[in-house]
Scaffold this active site. Sequence first.
Site, PDB file in Angstrom:
ATOM      1  N   ASP A 271       0.899  -1.145   0.000  1.00 42.66           N
ATOM      2  CA  ASP A 271       0.000   0.000   0.000  1.00 42.66           C
ATOM      3  C   ASP A 271       0.935   1.190   0.000  1.00 42.66           C
ATOM      4  O   ASP A 271       1.535   1.515   1.020  1.00 42.66           O
ATOM      5  CB  ASP A 271      -0.878  -0.001   1.263  1.00 42.66           C
ATOM      6  CG  ASP A 271      -1.902   1.114   1.204  1.00 42.66           C
ATOM      7  OD1 ASP A 271      -1.522   2.246   0.876  1.00 42.66           O
ATOM      8  OD2 ASP A 271      -3.085   0.849   1.466  1.00 42.66           O
ATOM      9  N   HIS A 272       1.098   1.822  -1.160  1.00 46.13           N
ATOM     10  CA  HIS A 272       2.217   2.772  -1.254  1.00 46.13           C
ATOM     11  C   HIS A 272       2.049   3.969  -0.318  1.00 46.13           C
ATOM     12  O   HIS A 272       3.000   4.668  -0.035  1.00 46.13           O
ATOM     13  CB  HIS A 272       2.457   3.189  -2.712  1.00 46.13           C
ATOM     14  CG  HIS A 272       1.508   4.219  -3.234  1.00 46.13           C
ATOM     15  ND1 HIS A 272       0.253   3.920  -3.686  1.00 46.13           N
ATOM     16  CD2 HIS A 272       1.635   5.557  -3.364  1.00 46.13           C
ATOM     17  CE1 HIS A 272      -0.343   5.025  -4.081  1.00 46.13           C
ATOM     18  NE2 HIS A 272       0.461   6.041  -3.893  1.00 46.13           N
TER      19      HIS A 272
ATOM     20  N   HIS B 120      -5.659   2.922   1.057  1.00 44.38           N
ATOM     21  CA  HIS B 120      -4.802   4.030   1.514  1.00 44.38           C
ATOM     22  C   HIS B 120      -5.393   4.801   2.687  1.00 44.38           C
ATOM     23  O   HIS B 120      -4.743   5.046   3.687  1.00 44.38           O
ATOM     24  CB  HIS B 120      -4.555   5.022   0.377  1.00 44.38           C
ATOM     25  CG  HIS B 120      -4.029   4.409  -0.878  1.00 44.38           C
ATOM     26  ND1 HIS B 120      -3.145   3.362  -0.879  1.00 44.38           N
ATOM     27  CD2 HIS B 120      -4.257   4.699  -2.188  1.00 44.38           C
ATOM     28  CE1 HIS B 120      -2.839   3.037  -2.135  1.00 44.38           C
ATOM     29  NE2 HIS B 120      -3.515   3.829  -2.948  1.00 44.38           N
TER      30      HIS B 120
HETATM   31  C1  BG6 Z   1      -3.380   4.756  -6.462  1.00 43.03           C
HETATM   32  C2  BG6 Z   1      -4.752   4.876  -7.053  1.00 43.03           C
HETATM   33  O1  BG6 Z   1      -3.319   3.659  -5.589  1.00 43.03           O
HETATM   34  O2  BG6 Z   1      -3.078   5.940  -5.751  1.00 43.03           O
HETATM   35  C3  BG6 Z   1      -4.817   6.084  -7.978  1.00 43.03           C
HETATM   36  O3  BG6 Z   1      -5.050   3.701  -7.793  1.00 43.03           O
HETATM   37  C4  BG6 Z   1      -4.384   7.326  -7.240  1.00 43.03           C
HETATM   38  O4  BG6 Z   1      -6.123   6.246  -8.500  1.00 43.03           O
HETATM   39  C5  BG6 Z   1      -3.049   7.105  -6.552  1.00 43.03           C
HETATM   40  O5  BG6 Z   1      -4.281   8.383  -8.187  1.00 43.03           O
HETATM   41  C6  BG6 Z   1      -2.704   8.280  -5.663  1.00 43.03           C
HETATM   42  O6  BG6 Z   1      -1.405   8.128  -5.199  1.00 43.03           O
HETATM   43  P1  BG6 Z   1      -0.564   9.380  -4.751  1.00 43.03           P
HETATM   44  O7  BG6 Z   1       0.693   8.802  -4.194  1.00 43.03           O
HETATM   45  O8  BG6 Z   1      -0.358  10.212  -5.976  1.00 43.03           O
HETATM   46  O9  BG6 Z   1      -1.388  10.101  -3.730  1.00 43.03           O
END
Ligand code: BG6
Length: 511
Positions: A187-188, A250
């Site tokens: 989960d980045h 997230h």
């Molecule tokens: C991803 C989603 O996991 O996270 C995308 O699938 C989203 O839809 C993205 O745009 C957002 O990531 P960050 O790091 O740009 O907030």
Amino acid sequence: MKKKGLMQHKLAHGVIVIFGASGDLTARKLMPAIFSLYNQGILSDRNLILGVARSEFNDQSFREKMQQALLNEYPDHAKAIDVFMEQIYYQPINIYAKAGYQELKTRLQGLQSQHDLPNNLLFYLSTPPSLYYEIPKHLAELGLNDESDGYKRVIIEKPFGTDEQSAKELNRHLSHCYDESQLFRIDHYLGKETVQNLLVFRFANAIFEPLWNAAHIENVQIYANETIGVGSRAGYYDQSGAICDMIQNHLLQLLGIVAMEAPAKMDAYSIRNETLKVFQSIRRFKSEADIRENVVIGQYEAGCVDGKLKGAYREEKDVQKNSVTETYAAIRFFIDNWRWHDVPFYVRTGKRLKQRVTEVVINFKSTPHPFFSQVQKISKFKNQLVIRIQPDEGIKLSFAAKEPGAGFKAHEVDMGFYYSDFAQTQMPAAYERLILDALQGDNTLFSRNDAVEACWNIIDPIIAFLKENAASMLKFYPSGSNGPIQADHMLEERQHVWRNPTANFKRQQKG
Ligand code: BG6
């Protein structure tokens, strides 16, 4: 590009195998993250990368594609990128056929003996989710799960299942192939520096803990607003929607960290136990009325974002003309435990909104007695703590201060910590931190099987309800706006308001 922050010693040698290597994520995120680790000296020339996919690249053509991607990201590092290319390889395989995996194994053995490498393997699944069954099964059949002669770990991208049932099935399947300690569900958001800093902020400072509860906190807001639309991902997104794409993973993970109890230890097991308890304590939506009261969904229409005219969601390529998929969702959660009794946690996310900003906002209660209400203009003032996850990362606490001079004219002022003040430090990209953790076998910042299932359990009733009722719930909002007004009304029921972040977090001062 030498950065501070991540560990400074080299890692065990081995091969990172990326499935889905010809895809967008590899070029945009994974390869830049791995290169950055290499460029800091954390990975050496005996940490190889083997790209795997169906596309007919060979080592040379794959290297050229990766080189271009890296030059886009790090234009000043052409020389280092050139050298790095030598440790990248490519193996086209038929991902559905057993024979393909045998070819992969043979190739790995060849690389290992050529470079005198131990049998350490990190598999990164950046493929369509349907392959999360196929690939681990084939790898395990060939013994590529056996850790007796080196680690064998698997990183799995989201989405992990489409509901609780499918997540359970996938977990069960994976548990037949790999031990939980070998599985890294990514989960980045958890890889973001500011998200990890939340743990330090909460548990390394004594002053906030006594206030971190229902007695002192009026509401919590957690939001990830985006300015981008669905772009080229509509095929996936139109089936998923904002709730599954962002909230189930997230934003609930963020909520878990904000609301958790102090863990027994700062280790993966203890931290993940505590966030799991939060997920288990979130009040479930039991009826249609519950959902209608606590959930607002929206979809973007045409409008202006950053001065540019953008079309409606329904006009995007690969989106059905009558799609009722939500590109915006705001949900009011309650956590039924002692600490958070009756404190609303407002969570929202949306695409094509006015401003890109992710924040956690803690709104404290007002003073019990409005001491200055006769003489000051901010009699309704309440302390607010804002943790800016991105961009302009930092933490800011607002409080009231007296203006110099006669009387008691008070102003709201800020006390802040801003990452940009660390002059030489760049924020490590989330993927960089997470790939490094996986290489080290630390799964603290990855989702555990039970947590993923619990998060789906929270979301499932909403998704099931929306399957039948999305059309009647969906509110349309112009691109470039703050989303549907109904999300503001949801907060007004308790005299709450969404924080309205301005573009520059650091310089923002309210009058
Ligand atoms: C991803 C989603 O996991 O996270 C995308 O699938 C989203 O839809 C993205 O745009 C957002 O990531 P960050 O790091 O740009 O907030």
